[in-house]
Write a protein that holds these residues in place. Structure first.
Motif, mmCIF file in Angstrom:
data_model
loop_
_atom_site.group_PDB
_atom_site.id
_atom_site.type_symbol
_atom_site.label_atom_id
_atom_site.label_comp_id
_atom_site.label_asym_id
_atom_site.label_seq_id
_atom_site.Cartn_x
_atom_site.Cartn_y
_atom_site.Cartn_z
ATOM 1 N N ILE A 134 0.841 -1.208 0.000
ATOM 2 C CA ILE A 134 0.000 0.000 0.000
ATOM 3 C C ILE A 134 0.872 1.253 0.000
ATOM 4 C CG2 ILE A 134 -1.690 1.308 1.344
ATOM 5 C CD1 ILE A 134 -2.787 -1.344 2.354
ATOM 6 N N PHE A 135 1.966 1.193 0.765
ATOM 7 C CA PHE A 135 2.861 2.342 0.858
ATOM 8 C C PHE A 135 3.483 2.679 -0.494
ATOM 9 C CE2 PHE A 135 7.229 3.932 1.631
ATOM 10 C CZ PHE A 135 6.917 5.130 2.240
ATOM 11 N N PHE A 136 3.983 1.658 -1.196
ATOM 12 C CA PHE A 136 4.692 1.902 -2.453
ATOM 13 C C PHE A 136 3.746 2.089 -3.640
ATOM 14 C CE2 PHE A 136 8.163 -0.203 -0.070
ATOM 15 C CZ PHE A 136 9.154 0.745 -0.264
ATOM 16 N N LYS A 137 2.584 1.428 -3.633
ATOM 17 C CA LYS A 137 1.710 1.454 -4.799
ATOM 18 C C LYS A 137 0.614 2.524 -4.720
ATOM 19 C CE LYS A 137 2.359 -3.472 -5.766
ATOM 20 N NZ LYS A 137 1.697 -4.790 -5.893
ATOM 21 N N ILE A 138 0.291 2.975 -3.502
ATOM 22 C CA ILE A 138 -0.799 3.945 -3.346
ATOM 23 C C ILE A 138 -0.322 5.238 -2.707
ATOM 24 C CG2 ILE A 138 -3.009 4.371 -2.192
ATOM 25 C CD1 ILE A 138 -3.651 1.442 -2.507
ATOM 26 N N VAL A 139 0.342 5.129 -1.568
ATOM 27 C CA VAL A 139 0.689 6.319 -0.801
ATOM 28 C C VAL A 139 1.719 7.173 -1.536
ATOM 29 C CG1 VAL A 139 1.703 7.156 1.342
ATOM 30 C CG2 VAL A 139 0.106 5.237 1.390
ATOM 31 N N LEU A 140 2.828 6.579 -1.933
ATOM 32 C CA LEU A 140 3.875 7.359 -2.584
ATOM 33 C C LEU A 140 3.439 7.969 -3.919
ATOM 34 C CD1 LEU A 140 7.194 5.414 -1.879
ATOM 35 C CD2 LEU A 140 6.273 7.434 -0.740
ATOM 36 N N PRO A 141 2.738 7.234 -4.803
ATOM 37 C CA PRO A 141 2.297 7.880 -6.056
ATOM 38 C C PRO A 141 1.361 9.063 -5.846
ATOM 39 C CG PRO A 141 2.219 5.496 -6.283
ATOM 40 C CD PRO A 141 2.488 5.776 -4.839
ATOM 41 N N LEU A 142 0.606 9.067 -4.739
ATOM 42 C CA LEU A 142 -0.308 10.172 -4.456
ATOM 43 C C LEU A 142 0.351 11.307 -3.685
ATOM 44 C CD1 LEU A 142 -3.513 8.170 -3.432
ATOM 45 C CD2 LEU A 142 -3.070 9.339 -5.601
ATOM 46 N N SER A 143 1.633 11.159 -3.379
ATOM 47 C CA SER A 143 2.316 12.131 -2.516
ATOM 48 C C SER A 143 3.415 12.887 -3.253
ATOM 49 C CB SER A 143 2.907 11.412 -1.294
ATOM 50 O OG SER A 143 1.927 10.683 -0.608
ATOM 51 N N LYS A 144 3.283 13.052 -4.554
ATOM 52 C CA LYS A 144 4.318 13.732 -5.313
ATOM 53 C C LYS A 144 4.510 15.180 -4.861
ATOM 54 C CE LYS A 144 3.689 10.897 -9.457
ATOM 55 N NZ LYS A 144 3.320 10.900 -10.901
ATOM 56 N N ALA A 145 3.409 15.859 -4.556
ATOM 57 C CA ALA A 145 3.513 17.256 -4.119
ATOM 58 C C ALA A 145 4.250 17.352 -2.788
ATOM 59 C CB ALA A 145 2.125 17.877 -3.995
ATOM 60 N N ALA A 146 3.915 16.480 -1.854
ATOM 61 C CA ALA A 146 4.580 16.501 -0.551
ATOM 62 C C ALA A 146 6.044 16.106 -0.679
ATOM 63 C CB ALA A 146 3.860 15.566 0.414
ATOM 64 N N LEU A 147 6.346 15.116 -1.512
ATOM 65 C CA LEU A 147 7.731 14.683 -1.698
ATOM 66 C C LEU A 147 8.568 15.810 -2.305
ATOM 67 C CD1 LEU A 147 7.171 11.055 -3.049
ATOM 68 C CD2 LEU A 147 8.000 11.707 -0.788
ATOM 69 N N ALA A 148 7.999 16.537 -3.255
ATOM 70 C CA ALA A 148 8.739 17.632 -3.892
ATOM 71 C C ALA A 148 8.999 18.764 -2.907
ATOM 72 C CB ALA A 148 7.976 18.150 -5.101
ATOM 73 N N SER A 149 7.988 19.146 -2.139
ATOM 74 C CA SER A 149 8.139 20.277 -1.215
ATOM 75 C C SER A 149 9.067 19.933 -0.057
ATOM 76 C CB SER A 149 6.770 20.700 -0.681
ATOM 77 O OG SER A 149 6.137 19.624 -0.009
ATOM 78 N N ILE A 150 8.884 18.782 0.554
ATOM 79 C CA ILE A 150 9.722 18.397 1.684
ATOM 80 C C ILE A 150 11.129 18.040 1.211
ATOM 81 C CG2 ILE A 150 10.005 16.688 3.517
ATOM 82 C CD1 ILE A 150 7.005 16.685 3.852
ATOM 83 N N GLY A 151 11.227 17.436 0.035
ATOM 84 C CA GLY A 151 12.551 17.164 -0.518
ATOM 85 C C GLY A 151 13.333 18.436 -0.763
ATOM 86 N N LEU A 152 12.647 19.493 -1.204
ATOM 87 C CA LEU A 152 13.316 20.777 -1.404
ATOM 88 C C LEU A 152 13.798 21.347 -0.074
ATOM 89 C CD1 LEU A 152 14.085 22.986 -3.433
ATOM 90 C CD2 LEU A 152 11.846 24.027 -3.021
ATOM 91 N N MET A 153 13.013 21.180 0.983
ATOM 92 C CA MET A 153 13.442 21.647 2.303
ATOM 93 C C MET A 153 14.713 20.934 2.756
ATOM 94 S SD MET A 153 9.855 21.874 4.414
ATOM 95 C CE MET A 153 8.475 22.848 3.836
ATOM 96 N N PHE A 154 14.747 19.613 2.589
ATOM 97 C CA PHE A 154 15.939 18.854 2.969
ATOM 98 C C PHE A 154 17.143 19.289 2.139
ATOM 99 C CE2 PHE A 154 13.081 15.544 4.829
ATOM 100 C CZ PHE A 154 13.686 15.463 6.068
ATOM 101 N N ALA A 155 16.952 19.446 0.836
ATOM 102 C CA ALA A 155 18.065 19.788 -0.047
ATOM 103 C C ALA A 155 18.654 21.151 0.308
ATOM 104 C CB ALA A 155 17.599 19.762 -1.501
ATOM 105 N N VAL A 156 17.795 22.140 0.552
ATOM 106 C CA VAL A 156 18.282 23.477 0.899
ATOM 107 C C VAL A 156 19.026 23.448 2.230
ATOM 108 C CG1 VAL A 156 17.549 25.814 1.519
ATOM 109 C CG2 VAL A 156 16.518 24.678 -0.437
ATOM 110 N N THR A 157 18.512 22.684 3.191
ATOM 111 C CA THR A 157 19.151 22.612 4.510
ATOM 112 C C THR A 157 20.547 22.018 4.415
ATOM 113 O OG1 THR A 157 17.003 22.385 5.598
ATOM 114 C CG2 THR A 157 18.946 21.694 6.841
ATOM 115 N N VAL A 158 20.680 20.902 3.694
ATOM 116 C CA VAL A 158 21.990 20.246 3.583
ATOM 117 C C VAL A 158 22.948 21.090 2.757
ATOM 118 C CG1 VAL A 158 23.194 18.159 2.828
ATOM 119 C CG2 VAL A 158 20.907 17.977 3.813
#
Length: 286
Positions: free
Chosen positions: A184-208
């Motif tokens: 469920i995590f890989f087939k449903i949750v992650l495909p529906l979370s592209k917006a959250a992954l992009a925004s939070i990933g940008l936060m991590f990238a800027v911090t590092v």
């Protein structure tokens, strides 16, 4: 009988709207003017400190000097490696942790949630943190940037809130079809979370990418420092590299600042819509 033409009612202009526009224009100028000054001075061969709208004597020698400074190559590669790996580790832990915390039937769910929130308020301090990093053999290693920023409770909470917005019927349908929790995590949750992954990933990238204080405290080996720390030493210590180009110190420093922020200035416009959508959905609940 002639038909009367329909006229749209005139929209009233409120004083609040005018003041609101003026305030946000001023805020925008306060943000853009310093950036514009840095960009202009990075192309200006005149090293006198003053504000200009356009370069008085256009030159690219500042950027050419940075490109031909070999001691910046290794720190730049270190920054790219740590930023990519730190962002990946941060997203991995945030998504897995957020997914675990939305399992309402999991024993001890509230305990772990409050335990994580407790760490947002209280920390062990610099000396205990240094001792832990030393025990993990991360002192004097660039990998400390990856591990230290791998877990961010604030980003984990945002990811959990985003997951809670996914309809429960999707989870129930997947369970009926025999899908495992990780499926469920890989087939449903992650495909529906592209917006959250992009925004939070940008936060991590800027911090590092922007972290130089950790390098200053934990790393003394010049081969392990990152790009930001090396640029900071050039600016703060007045250590101008010797190259074939004749460039003033101010021009070189401003060009270094532009090079430091350029990757995310180029990346942010492509992620802006995901960034705004992801943060809003993750932070606002109906």
């Amino acid at each position: 009988m002639a038909k009367t033409a329909y006229r749209k009612p005139k929209k009233k202009v409120h004083v609040f709207d005018i003041v609101n526009y003026i305030v946000f224009i001023l805020i925008g100028l306060l943000v853009l003017v310093p950036i514009w000054k840095v960009v202009v001075d990075s192309f200006n061969a005149v090293g006198v400190y003053q504000f200009r709208l356009w370069p008085e004597d256009f030159t690219l020698d500042g950027y050419k000097t940075i490109i031909h400074t070999q001691r910046l190559y290794r720190p730049f590669i270190n920054s790219v490696i740590t930023t990519v790996l730190g962002t990946f580790l941060g997203l991995l832990l945030s998504t897995l942790g957020g997914y675990v915390l939305i399992q309402f039937d999991m024993p001890g769910r509230n305990f772990f949630a409050y335990f994580l929130l407790f760490t947002m308020i209280f920390s062990g301090g610099m000396i205990p943190e240094y001792l832990v990093m030393k025990q993990l053999h991360l002192v004097n290693s660039m990998w400390i940037l990856v591990v230290k920023h791998g877990m961010n409770v604030y980003n984990l909470v945002l990811m959990r809130n985003f997951f809670e917005g996914i309809p429960a019927s999707l989870f129930e349908a997947a369970e009926i079809d025999g899908c495992s929790p990780m499926g469920i995590f890989f087939k449903i949750v992650l495909p529906l979370s592209k917006a959250a992954l992009a925004s939070i990933g940008l936060m991590f990238a800027v911090t590092v990418w922007n972290d130089y204080s950790t390098v200053k405290i934990y790393i003394t080996n010049p081969d392990q420092v990152n790009f930001q720390y090396q640029l900071r030493n050039m600016i703060m210590d007045g250590d101008t590299p010797t190259t074939q180009y004749s460039v003033s110190q101010n021009t070189l420093f401003y060009a270094a600042i532009v090079c430091a922020i350029l990757p995310f200035m180029a990346l942010y416009p492509f992620l802006q819509k995901y960034f705004v959508k992801g943060v809003n959905i993750g932070a606002v609940k109906e």
